[in-house]
Write an enzyme that holds these catalytic residues in place. Structure first.
Site, PDB file in Angstrom:
ATOM      1  CB  CYS A   1       7.383  13.207   3.425  1.00 55.61           C
ATOM      2  SG  CYS A   1       7.795  11.920   4.615  1.00 55.61           S
TER       3      CYS A   1
ATOM      4  CB  CYS B   1      11.848  14.073   5.562  1.00 56.63           C
ATOM      5  SG  CYS B   1      11.221  13.644   3.914  1.00 56.63           S
TER       6      CYS B   1
ATOM      7  CB  CYS C   1       9.160   9.537   1.743  1.00 56.53           C
ATOM      8  SG  CYS C   1      10.094  11.076   1.578  1.00 56.53           S
TER       9      CYS C   1
ATOM     10  CB  CYS D   1      12.680  10.317   5.362  1.00 52.16           C
ATOM     11  SG  CYS D   1      10.869  10.162   5.342  1.00 52.16           S
TER      12      CYS D   1
ATOM     13  CB  CYS E   1      -4.070   3.608  -1.981  1.00 47.16           C
ATOM     14  SG  CYS E   1      -5.253   3.403  -0.673  1.00 47.16           S
TER      15      CYS E   1
END
Length: 144
Positions: free
Chosen positions: A57, A60, A106, A109, A131
């Protein structure tokens, strides 16, 4: 964009105030990760990459996907058939734009990553297509 309608999503472990998010992320990254935006198709950094490694991510640093789950979908965004095990992502209902889809965020976060689609007939083990926006991730290459 409208907020997703699922109110049962647990609170994120990693949080920042809006000012700090804007400081950490470029305007384009902020628009995707924090405002559920979408990058233009076929423009993302990881759309065509074949580099082996772990996708994290961008907000984070949490591990999200591995390159061995990435496949060619020709949809214009990086596609994966499965996220990492252990609850790396949360899937929730997204009723924005006059349609119902499954948003992928995510788990750490709650940054917007993209959407997941099922039953499209890709020859993958799960018949799922995560996607994902390149702007929502970084790639940590496998050391050789």
């Amino acid at each position: 964009m409208s907020e997703p309608t699922d109110t049962h999503t647990p609170q994120p472990d990693f949080t920042l105030d809006d000012t700090e998010w804007r400081r950490r992320l470029s305007p384009e990254e902020y628009q995707v990760l924090r405002q559920a935006g979408t990058e233009r198709p076929f423009t993302g950094e990881y759309n065509d990459t074949k580099t082996e490694g772990v996708y994290r991510c961008r907000g984070c640093g949490a591990e999200l996907f591995r390159s061995d789950a990435k496949f060619e979908s020709n949809c214009g965004w990086p596609s994966f058939f499965t996220p990492l095990a252990g609850g790396a992502v949360i899937e929730r209902t997204d009723s924005s734009l006059g349609m119902t889809r499954t948003e992928v965020i995510c788990a750490n976060c709650h940054g917007h990553l993209g959407h997941v689609f099922a039953g499209e007939g890709y020859g993958t083990p799960t018949d799922l297509r995560y996607c994902i926006n390149s702007l929502s991730m970084t790639l940590e290459p496998t050391e050789s």
